[in-house]
Scaffold this motif. Structure first.
Motif, short mmCIF file in Angstrom:
data_model
loop_
_atom_site.label_atom_id
_atom_site.label_comp_id
_atom_site.label_asym_id
_atom_site.label_seq_id
_atom_site.Cartn_x
_atom_site.Cartn_y
_atom_site.Cartn_z
N ILE A 420 111.76 -6.64 16.23
CA ILE A 420 111.73 -5.21 15.95
C ILE A 420 112.27 -4.90 14.56
N ARG A 421 112.57 -5.92 13.78
CA ARG A 421 113.16 -5.64 12.48
C ARG A 421 112.25 -4.83 11.58
N GLU A 422 110.99 -5.23 11.53
CA GLU A 422 110.10 -4.56 10.60
C GLU A 422 110.01 -3.08 10.92
N GLU A 423 109.98 -2.80 12.23
CA GLU A 423 109.86 -1.41 12.62
C GLU A 423 111.11 -0.63 12.24
N ILE A 424 112.27 -1.26 12.45
CA ILE A 424 113.50 -0.56 12.07
C ILE A 424 113.51 -0.30 10.58
N VAL A 425 113.08 -1.29 9.82
CA VAL A 425 113.06 -1.13 8.37
C VAL A 425 112.21 0.07 8.00
N LEU A 426 111.04 0.16 8.60
CA LEU A 426 110.15 1.29 8.31
C LEU A 426 110.82 2.60 8.68
N LYS A 427 111.46 2.60 9.84
CA LYS A 427 112.07 3.84 10.31
C LYS A 427 113.20 4.26 9.38
N VAL A 428 114.01 3.30 8.98
CA VAL A 428 115.10 3.63 8.07
C VAL A 428 114.51 4.20 6.78
N ALA A 429 113.46 3.55 6.29
CA ALA A 429 112.88 4.00 5.03
C ALA A 429 112.37 5.43 5.16
N ILE A 430 111.75 5.72 6.28
CA ILE A 430 111.19 7.07 6.46
C ILE A 430 112.30 8.10 6.58
N LEU A 431 113.27 7.80 7.45
CA LEU A 431 114.36 8.77 7.65
C LEU A 431 115.07 9.03 6.33
N ALA A 432 115.33 7.94 5.60
CA ALA A 432 116.07 8.09 4.36
C ALA A 432 115.30 8.99 3.40
N GLU A 433 114.00 8.81 3.37
CA GLU A 433 113.21 9.60 2.44
C GLU A 433 113.09 11.04 2.91
N LYS A 434 112.88 11.18 4.22
CA LYS A 434 112.55 12.49 4.73
C LYS A 434 113.75 13.45 4.69
N TYR A 435 114.88 12.95 5.05
CA TYR A 435 116.02 13.85 5.16
C TYR A 435 117.00 13.67 4.01
N ALA A 436 116.58 12.94 2.96
CA ALA A 436 117.52 12.71 1.88
C ALA A 436 117.85 14.03 1.19
N VAL A 437 119.14 14.30 1.07
CA VAL A 437 119.54 15.48 0.33
C VAL A 437 119.84 15.01 -1.09
N ASP A 438 120.33 13.81 -1.12
CA ASP A 438 120.86 13.30 -2.36
C ASP A 438 120.05 12.03 -2.66
N TYR A 439 119.34 12.05 -3.77
CA TYR A 439 118.46 10.92 -4.02
C TYR A 439 119.19 9.65 -4.41
N THR A 440 120.39 9.80 -4.91
CA THR A 440 121.15 8.58 -5.19
C THR A 440 121.45 7.86 -3.87
N TRP A 441 121.72 8.65 -2.86
CA TRP A 441 121.95 8.05 -1.54
C TRP A 441 120.69 7.33 -1.07
N TYR A 442 119.56 7.97 -1.32
CA TYR A 442 118.29 7.37 -0.91
C TYR A 442 118.09 6.01 -1.59
N VAL A 443 118.31 6.00 -2.90
CA VAL A 443 118.11 4.74 -3.65
C VAL A 443 119.06 3.67 -3.12
N ASP A 444 120.30 4.06 -2.90
CA ASP A 444 121.28 3.11 -2.35
C ASP A 444 120.79 2.54 -1.03
N THR A 445 120.32 3.44 -0.16
CA THR A 445 119.92 3.02 1.17
C THR A 445 118.78 2.00 1.10
N ILE A 446 117.79 2.32 0.29
CA ILE A 446 116.63 1.42 0.25
C ILE A 446 117.04 0.07 -0.36
#
Lengths: 966, 437
Positions: A420-446
C-alpha cells in the motif's frame, strides 16, 4: 417387477460407491467404473423396460461417475423419463441429473421443457418446486425463453402455496440475472410489490431480493415498494423477539429480511411523504437504539446478526444523507466500533466512516475520531484494516487537520506494507497539495516523501512539485535552498536528484549568493550524483548543466569540460551523446544573448487538475475514492498536461526520451482536425494515432481523438474515460449504414438517467438522416448497453454528426460528446476497372473543380501492405497493375447517396526521392471526381448508374466535398 | 551423491526410509508424496525437482522407490543403482510387494547399509552380498578370521563378483536367451515398426575360477571368420544365419577391451544367476504371429469384428500362453463371441474382448468373430479404433540369434570344457505386439 418396498436407499448405488472408495489405485477405479458403465449400458439397451427404481438407481450411478470426472454420453433419455414419474425421489433424481449434465443445445431440451411445463401446471407444490429449482439451476437462455412468461403468473397467483411462491420469486430473479431482456415486466409488477405484504416471511424475503434487483433497473415502476418496505421494516424492528418465531435468529427478528429491505430502500432517495419518512427515521433510530442495548446472548451469531442490520441501516442513512441527527448518531456508533476487539467490526466501521466523512453533516463528527484512527494505523495488526484507516484519514482530511494527518501518514509510511505504499504516497502528495496553506510546508512534505519512500514516488508526484514551484514565485528560493540541503545527504533517491536538478537548474541563482551554495558548489554537488543515476535522470542533469551555463557564466569552463569528456561525448546512449554534443556546441558558439533566450526560465504551467489525482482514481477505480473531489471534477475541461519542454532540447531529438521534460502525458495529436482543411483527413489516414485518449481525463468538449482512426475502419473503441467506454461496430452498404454503439459501464455502480442522442449541425440535418433507437435509462455497473443507429446518406456532407450522452453517476450529471465517425467515404462502393479505363476517365476529369491534389509529408515510412490496407479500408477498390509506376497506388469507387452517385478515382504517388537521405518521404495524392458530364456510352458498362443518373448537381461543390472528406 | 532412499506403498505411506546425508530432512519424504504420488496430474518424468531437491523414482507394481539428493549427481548412476536395488531385493525375497517389504524390512535396512555408503553405491552383486548378508539369521559358529579376510579380499579385490575356492561335484551351466518382440502393423499387414530386445541370462555352477568364452552368430564375427576362411561358400552360408546386432551391453565381468579389439566375449563368470548381456536388433525379425483384423460397422448400433491369427514358425514348435486383446467401443452394450479355438470373453472393465489360447503349433490358423451391440449416444465423436494387441511365448529367438559355443577353461583344476554340462534354452515373448484395425 421387483418389490416397491425397497425404500429410498439404493443398495446397488451404495455398494458401487463403497467399491470405488475401496479401490487401491486409479487403474482399479477406472476398471470398476468401466465395468459399471458396461452394466448400465446393457441394462438400458435391454429390451424389457426398466422399472422406475432401477432407472433411478442407474441414473444416480451415472451422475456419480460424472461427478468423479468421467464423461457420460448416454442415459439422458432415461433421466428425462424419470421426470414424468409420479414418485418424488425419482423425479428429484431426474431433475438433479438434468441440472448437472444436460447442456442447453441438447436435442432433449424440448422433452425436458415439456416435462417442466407439466410439473409447473400440476397442483402438487413439491413438483412445482422441483421444476422451478431446475429452471433456476440451469438458468440458460432457452429456459428463460420457455418459462419467463409462466413464472410471474405462478408468483402472483392467489392460490399458489407459499413455498412455491418463494421458489418462483428466486427463480425469476435468476432468470432476470441471466437474460434480463426476456423477463417481461408490466402488469404483474404491482402485484409483485404487494408480495411485501405477504403473511409468510419467507415469501417476503424472496420477493425483496427480486424487487431489489428489478428496482435497480426500473426504479420508477417499483416506487410503490418504498412505503410497503418501510411499513414492513417498522413492523419487524418494533416487534419483540418472540413475535416472529421461525424467523428470529438468535434473538434478532428476521435479520436477513431487514437487511434486504434496507438494501431495497437504498435504491431510492429519501421518501417524500412526511409520514413514511418519519416512520423510516423512527425505524432507523430504533435500530441505532438497539445497538446500545446490552446483548441478549453471548453467542457470536447474535452480535453478527445485530450488526449486519445495523451496518445496513447506517449505509441507508449515509445513502439518504439528509438527517443530520441520524448521521451523527451513526458516526458515534461507528466510533464505538473503532475500538471494538472484533477485527471485522473495526474494518467495517472504518469503511463506513469513509463514506460518512464525505457528508457535510457528519464530516465534523467523523473528525472527532482522528486520534483513534491514527492509533489504528499504528497498532492495527491486519493490513487491510490499516489500509482502511489510511482511506479514512484521507477522507476526513481538510485544511484544519492536514498538517497532523500528513505528518502521521508520513510517519506510518516508513513502516507501511509494501503493497500500500504507493497509494499512501499518492494520497500524501494530494493532501499536501490540496490543503497546503503554506507552500514551503508543501515543498518540505514532498521532499520528505521522496526521502522516505523514493521508490514509490511516481513520476506524477515529482512533476507536480516542479509545476507548483515554477508557478509560485514565493517558494522558488525556499525550494532551491531545501533541495540543495537535501541533496547534501550522502545517499539520496534518484527522484530527489531529478527534482533537485530541475529546480537548481531553474532557480539555482536564487541561492548562489550564499558562499556555501555557490554555483560551483551546486554544480559539484549535482555532478557527484550524476554517475549514480539512470539514463533519463542523466539526460535531465545535462539540461541542468546547460542551464547553469546560462545562470552562472563563471562555471561555464568547468561544465564544458564535463560535457567534452569521453563519457559524455561518446556515451553509448544516443540521447545522452546527442545532448552532450548539442549543449557543448550551443555553449561554445552562441552569444550570451542567445543563450539567455534559449535557456530562459520556464514559463508558468497552466493550472489544471492535478495529474496525481487522476492517477489515484485510475488506480482505485472511481467507486473507491471518496467524493471530495466531485466539485472539482466537473470543472476540468481539458486533457492532461500539454507537452512542455526546455526550449533547447526538443529541437532535434526525436528519440522517446525527449518526453523527459514534457511533464505528463504524451504529446497531443499534431494533425489538424479533419474538417478544418481540405485533404486533412487524407493525411490523417496515414498517421498512426500514437496517443490514445489519456484515460482518467474527463472530456468536456467534443472529443475526436479517435475519430481519424475510424476513417479506414468500422469497428473499435471510439472513446474511453474512467467511467465509460464507447465502442463501435458499423456496416455500410450503398447509401445506408447501421452502427451499433456499445456503452460499457466501467465502474461498479449504476448509471442512472442514461440517455444518448445524435446531433447534426444545421446543414448536416438535410444531408444525413439518422435514426437512433431509444435505449435503457440505466446501465448496471460493469454492464454494457447496446444501441443501434440507422443511417441514410441523403446527399454529400462534410461535417460529422456528434453523439452526445448524458447520465447520472454517483449523483453528478456527466455529459460526453463524441464525434461519430460517419464520413462520406463510408458510402463508397469499390469499383474495379482496367488500366485503360482508369486513365481515360482520369483524363476526362480535368477541370479544377473536379480534382483535388494534396501534397504532404508522410509521417511514417511507407509500408506497402499498410498503405494498401488503408486504401481498401478507405472504401475504394485497390486497382493493381493499373499505374505504370509500380510504387503508385490507384483506387476507384462510387459514393452512394440517396440523391446521387458519384464516381471517384484516387491516386497516391509516394515520392521517395524528394528528400535524399531523410527518413520522410513526400507523397502526392490526387483525387478525381466524376460528374454528370457527357460520357461515352461504352463506359457505362462498368457501372451504368454512375454516369447516367447523376442530376445536374453543382459539380464543383461535389468534388470539393469529397476532397474535404478525404 | 544420493542423500536418502525412500520406499512408499501405493497410498504414499513410507515403508522404508533411509537417510544418508544431513541435507535431506524428514520433509523430503512428504514433499515427494505430495508432489509426485498424490499429484493431481500423473507425473511422468522419473526425475522431479522440488525445492532444490531432486527425486529419482522407479515404480515396481504398486511400490515407489525414490532416491533423493540435493547435489548434482549423475542421474544415470542413480537409476542404475535403483534398478540394481530392485534386482537385489528380488533375489533375496522374490517379488517386490508391500507385504514382502514389510516382512523383510530388517533385511532391507541391512542391505541398504551395505550397498550404499554415505550415499556412494558399493558392491551390489547379489552373489557377493549373499555370502555375508543371510536370511537365516546368525550362524551358530562365528566365521573364522580366514573366512572374513576372504570376504574382504573378494569384495575389495579385482574380481568382486566371484570368490575363490568354489567347488562343485558336477560342473554345470544354463544359458537362457530371452527375447521380447515388439511390433506395430498396419491393417493391411505392412510392418510399421518392429524390434527385438533380448537378454542372455546365465546360471553357472562351476568350480574354481574358470575363464569362459561365449560365441554367437553375430554378423561381424561371422563375416570376419568368413574372410579368414577365404572361401566364398562358407561366407555365403554363414551370412544367411548371422544377425545384425544394433547395440548391446554386458555384465561387468565381460572384458570389454577384448570385445572391442576381437569382438570376442570372454569373462570369469559370477557364481549363480546373472545377466550376461542385453542386445537389440531391428533387422530380419521373424514375426511369430500375424493378426488379420476385419471390422465392419453395421449401422449405428452394431459392429462386427473378425480376427484371424496365423502362426508363422516351424510346425514342430509350440507357442504358449497366447492372448489376443480386441478393444471394443466405449458404448458397447453387449457382445457375442464365437471362436474355434481357446476361450474368449468380453471384459467390460477393460473395454476389450480377451481371447486366450493355451497352445498353438506353427503354420496354423485360428479365427474369432464377435458381434458387438452399441448403445446410441449423444456424443458425435467417432470411435478411435485402438490397435489389437497380442501376448504369446514361443520356444525360439525371433531375432534369429544362435548360441554357437560357450567354452570353459579352468587351467588350475582338472576339468576341461568337455566335462561341463551345458544347457541352452530360447524363449521368445511378445513385448508390445500390436496390429491396427
Amino acid at each position: 417387477m421387483p418389490a416397491v418396498s425397497k425404500g429410498d436407499g439404493m443398495r446397488g448405488l451404495a455398494v458401487f460407491i463403497s467399491d470405488i472408495r475401496n479401490c487401491k489405485s486409479k487403474e482399479a477405479e477406472i476398471k470398476r467404473i468401466n465395468k459399471e458403465l458396461a452394466n448400465i449400458r446393457s441394462k438400458f439397451k435391454g429390451d424389457k423396460a426398466l422399472d422406475g427404481y432401477s432407472k433411478k438407481k442407474y441414473v444416480c450411478k451415472l451422475l456419480f461417475i460424472f461427478l468423479l470426472g468421467h464423461d457420460i454420453d448416454f442415459g439422458h433419455m432415461e433421466a428425462v423419463n424419470l421426470l414424468s414419474s409420479n414418485k418424488y425421489t425419482e423425479k428429484q433424481i431426474g431433475y438433479l441429473f438434468i441440472s448437472v449434465l444436460v447442456n442447453s443445445n441438447s436435442d432433449l431440451i424440448r422433452l425436458i421443457n415439456n416435462a417442466i411445463k407439466n410439473d409447473l401446471s400440476s397442483r402438487n407444490p413439491t413438483f412445482m418446486n422441483l421444476a422451478l429449482h431446475c429452471i433456476a439451476n440451469v438458468g440458460s437462455r432457452e429456459m428463460a425463453e420457455a418459462f419467463a412468461a409462466d413464472i410471474p403468473r405462478i408468483l402472483v397467483a392467489g392460490d399458489t402455496m407459499d413455498s412455491v411462491k418463494q421458489s418462483a420469486a428466486l427463480c425469476l430473479l435468476r432468470l432476470n440475472r441471466t437474460s434480463p431482456d426476456l423477463v417481461p415486466m408490466g402488469e404483474w409488477t404491482s402485484r409483485v410489490v404487494h408480495l411485501l405484504n405477504d403473511q409468510h416471511l419467507g415469501v417476503v424475503t424472496a420477493a425483496t431480493s427480486l424487487i431489489t434487483t428489478l428496482a435497480q433497473k426500473n426504479p420508477e415502476e417499483f416506487k410503490t415498494s418504498v412505503s410497503l418496505a418501510v411499513a414492513r421494516l417498522s413492523r419487524i424492528v418494533t416487534s419483540a423477539s418472540t413475535d416472529l418465531q421461525d424467523y428470529t435468529y438468535y434473538f434478532v427478528p428476521a435479520p436477513w429480511l431487514s437487511v434486504k429491505l434496507l438494501r431495497l430502500l437504498q435504491c431510492y432517495p429519501p421518501p417524500e411523504d412526511a409520514a413514511i419518512r418519519g416512520r423510516l427515521s423512527e425505524c432507523l433510530e430504533t435500530i441505532l437504539n438497539k445497538a446500545q442495548e446490552p446483548p441478549k446472548s453471548k453467542k457470536v451469531q447474535h452480535s453478527n446478526a445485530k450488526n449486519a442490520v445495523l451496518f445496513e441501516a447506517i449505509s441507508l442513512i449515509i445513502h439518504h444523507d439528509s438527517e443530520p441527527t441520524l448521521l451523527v448518531r451513526a458516526c458515534n456508533q461507528l466510533g464505538q466500533f473503532l475500538q471494538h476487539r472484533e477485527t471485522n467490526l473495526r474494518y467495517l466501521a472504518l469503511e463506513s466512516m469513509c463514506t460518512l466523512a464525505s457528508s457535510e453533516f457528519s464530516h465534523e463528527a467523523v473528525k472527532t475520531h482522528i486520534e483513534t484512527v491514527i492509533n489504528a494505523l499504528k497498532t492495527e495488526r491486519d493490513v487491510s484494516v490499516r489500509q482502511r484507516a489510511v482511506d479514512l484519514l484521507y477522507a476526513m482530511c481538510d485544511r484544519s487537520n492536514v498538517q497532523q494527518i500528513v505528518a502521521e501518514m508520513l510517519n506510518y509510511l516508513e513502516t507501511a506494507d509494501y503493497s500500500i505504499r504507493e497509494e499512501i504516497v499518492l494520497k500524501v502528495a494530494i493532501l499536501a497539495e490540496k490543503y497546503a496553506v503554506d507552500y514551503t510546508w508543501y515543498v518540505d512534505t514532498i521532499l520528505n516523501l521522496i526521502r522516505i519512500a523514493g521508490d514509490y514516488v511516481s513520476e506524477e508526484v515529482w512533476y507536480r512539485v516542479i509545476q507548483i514551484v515554477i508557478n509560485r514565485d514565493d517558494v522558488q528560493g525556499y525550494a532551491a535552498k531545501t533541495v540543495f540541503e537535501a541533496l547534501q545527504a550522502p545517499a539520496c533517491h534518484e527522484n530527489l536528484v531529478k527534482v533537485g536538478g530541475y529546480i537548481l537548474g531553474e532557480f539555482g541563482n536564487l541561492i548562489a549568493g550564499d558562499p556555501r551554495s555557490s554555483p560551483l558548489v551546486q554544480f559539484n554537488l549535482l555532478h557527484s550524483k550524476f554517475h549514480l543515476c539512470s539514463v533519463p535522470s542523466r539526460a535531465l542533469l545535462l539540461s541542468t548543466y546547460i542551464k547553469f551555463i546560462n545562470l552562472f557564466p563563471e562555471v561555464k569552463g568547468t561544465i564544458q569540460e564535463v560535457l567534452r569528456s569521453d563519457s559524455q561525448l561518446r556515451n553509448a546512449d544516443v540521447e545522452l551523446q546527442q545532448r552532450a554534443v548539442e549543449y557543448l556546441r550551443l555553449s561554445c558558439i552562441a552569444s550570451t544573448d542567445i543563450l539567455a533566450t534559449v535557456l530562459e526560465e520556464m514559463p508558468p504551467f497552466p493550472e489544471r487538475e492535478s495529474s496525481i489525482l487522476a492517477k489515484l482514481k485510475r488506480k482505485k477505480g472511481p467507486g473507491m475514492v471518496p467524493d471530495i473531489e466531485e466539485g472539482r471534477k466537473d470543472k476540468n475541461v481539458n486533457g492532461g498536461m500539454e507537452p512542455i519542454s526546455t526550449n533547447a532540447t526538443t529541437k532535434s531529438t526525436p528519440s522517446p526520451s525527449t518526453d523527459l521534460l514534457s511533464l505528463g502525458s504524451s504529446p497531443a495529436l499534431s494533425s489538424a482536425p479533419p474538417s478544418s482543411s481540405a485533404g486533412g483527413l487524407l493525411v490523417d489516414v496515414f498517421t498512426e494515432n500514437h496517443a490514445p485518449a489519456a484515460p482518467g481525463v474527463p472530456m468536456g468538449p467534443v472529443a475526436d481523438d479517435n475519430f481519424s482512426r475510424f476513417v479506414c475502419k468500422n469497428n473499435g473503441v471510439l472513446f474511453e474515460n474512467q467511467l465509460v467506454q464507447i465502442g463501435l461496430k458499423s456496416e455500410f452498404r450503398q447509401n445506408l449504414g447501421r452502427m451499433y454503439i456499445f456503452f460499457g459501464n466501467k465502474t461498479s455502480t449504476q448509471f442512472l438517467n442514461f440517455s444518448s442522442s445524435v446531433i447534426c449541425q444545421d446543414s448536416l440535418k438535410t444531408q444525413l438522416s439518422i435514426h437512433i433507437k431509444p435505449a435503457d435509462p440505466t446501465v448496471d455497473g460493469g454492464a454494457q448497453l447496446q444501441q443501434i443507429l440507422n443511417i441514410e446518406c441523403v446527399s454529400d456532407f462534410v461535417e460529422a454528426p456528434v453523439l452526445s450522452i448524458q447520465f447520472r453517476y454517483g449523483g453528478t450529471l456527466q455529459n460526453i460528446a463524441v464525434k461519430l465517425p460517419i464520413t462520406l467515404n463510408k458510402f463508397f462502393q469499390p469499383t474495379e476497372m482496367t488500366s485503360q479505363d482508369f486513365f481515360q476517365r482520369w483524363k476526362q476529369l480535368s477541370s479544377p473543380q473536379q480534382e483535388v491534389q494534396k501534397i504532404f509529408k508522410a509521417k511514417h515510412s511507407m509500408d506497402t501492405e499498410v498503405t494498401k490496407a488503408k486504401i481498401i479500408g478507405f472504401g475504394v477498390a485497390l486497382l493493381d497493375r493499373v499505374d505504370p509506376n509500380p510504387s503508385n497506388f490507384v483506387g476507384a469507387g462510387v459514393i452512394h447517396t440517396k440523391t446521387t452517385q458519384v464516381g471517384c478515382l484516387l491516386r497516391l504517388e509516394p515520392n521517395t526521392q524528394a528528400q535524399v537521405g531523410g527518413p520522410e518521404r513526400v507523397l502526392a495524392c490526387a483525387l478525381a471526381c466524376a460528374r454528370c458530364r457527357a460520357v461515352p456510352s461504352p463506359n457505362a458498362s462498368l457501372s451504368p448508374s454512375l454516369f447516367t443518373d447523376v442530376p445536374s448537381h453543382t459539380t464543383d461543390k461535389q468534388g470539393h466535398c469529397i476532397a474535404a472528406a478525404l | 551423491m544420493i542423500g536418502g532412499l525412500f520406499i512408499y506403498n501405493h497410498k504414499g505411506e513410507v515403508l522404508i526410509s533411509r537417510v544418508y546425508r544431513d541435507d535431506i530432512g524428514r520433509n523430503a519424504v512428504d514433499a515427494f508424496r505430495v508432489n509426485v504420488i498424490h499429484a493431481r496430474q500423473q507425473v511422468r518424468s522419473p526425475v522431479t525437482n522440488i525445492a532444490r531437491t531432486s527425486f529419482f523414482h522407479v515404480k515396481r507394481s504398486n511400490i515407489w522407490l525414490a532416491a533423493v539428493t540435493k547435489q548434482n549427481v549423475n542421474a544415470a548412476m542413480v537409476f542404475e543403482f535403483l534398478y540394481k536395488m530392485c534386482d537385489v531385493m528380488t533375489a533375496y525375497f522374490g517379488k517386490i510387494s508391500e507385504e514382502n517389504i514389510k516382512n523383510n524390512f530388517v533385511l532391507i535396512y541391512e542391505l541398504l547399509d551395505e550397498i550404499l555408503d554415505f550415499g556412494y553405491p558399493q558392491n551390489s552383486e547379489t552373489g557377493a552380498l549373499k555370502t555375508f548378508i543371510t536370511q537365516q539369521g546368525i550362524k551358530s559358529q562365528p566365521q573364522t578370521k580366514e573366512e572374513q579376510s576372504q570376504i574382504t579380499s573378494q569384495v575389495t579385490g579385482q574380481i568382486g563378483w566371484r570368490r575363490e575356492g568354489i567347488k562343485y561335484r558336477r560342473n554345470e551351466l544354463f544359458l537362457d536367451v530371452l527375447e521380447s518382440v515388439n511390433l506395430l502393423m498396419s491393417p493391411q499387414g505392412q510392418v510399421l515398426s518392429a524390434h527385438v530386445s533380448g537378454r542372455v541370462v546365465m546360471k553357472s555352477y562351476l568350480s574354481g575360477m574358470p575363464e569362459c568364452k561365449f560365441g554367437m552368430n553375430d554378423k561381424i564375427v561371422i563375416d570376419k571368420q568368413g574372410k579368414g576362411g577365404a572361401t566364398d561358400d562358407s561366407g555365403k552360408s554363414s551370412g544367411k544365419q548371422s544377425i545384425a546386432i544394433d547395440d548391446c551391453t554386458f555384465h561387468q565381468c565381460v572384458r570389454l577391451s577384448k570385445f572391442d579389439s576381437e569382438r570376442s566375449i570372454s569373462f570369469i563368470p559370477p557364481d549363480g544367476e546373472y545377466e550376461l548381456m542385453r542386445y537389440r536388433t531391428t533387422k530380419d525379425i521373424i514375426l511369430p504371429f500375424r493378426v488379420i483384423p476385419l471390422v465392419r460397422e453395421v449401422g449405428r448400433t452394431k459392429l462386427e469384428v473378425k480376427v484371424v491369427i496365423k502362426s508363422n514358425f516351424k510346425p514342430s514348435l509350440l507357442a504358449q500362453k497366447i492372448e489376443v486383446r480386441i478393444p471394443t467401443p466405449l458404448n458397447t452394450s453387449g457382445v457375442q463371441v464365437i471362436c474355434m479355438k481357446g476361450k474368449a470373453k468380453y471384459k467390460a472393465s477393460e473395454n476389450a474382448i480377451v481371447w486366450k489360447i493355451k497352445r498353438m503349433a506353427g503354420m496354423k490358423e485360428s479365427q474369432i468373430s464377435a458381434e458387438i451391440e452399441l448403445l446410441p449416444t449423444n456424443d458425435k465423436k467417432k470411435w478411435a479404433r485402438p490397435p489389437i494387441s497380442m501376448n504369446f511365448e514361443v520356444p525360439f529367438a525371433p531375432s534369429g540369434l544362435k548360441v554357437r559355443y560357450l567354452k570353459v577353461f579352468e587351467p588350475k583344476l582338472n576339468y576341461s570344457d568337455h566335462d561341463v554340462i551345458k544347457w541352452v534354452r530360447y524363449i521368445g515373448r511378445s513385448g508390445i505386439y500390436e496390429t491396427r484395425c
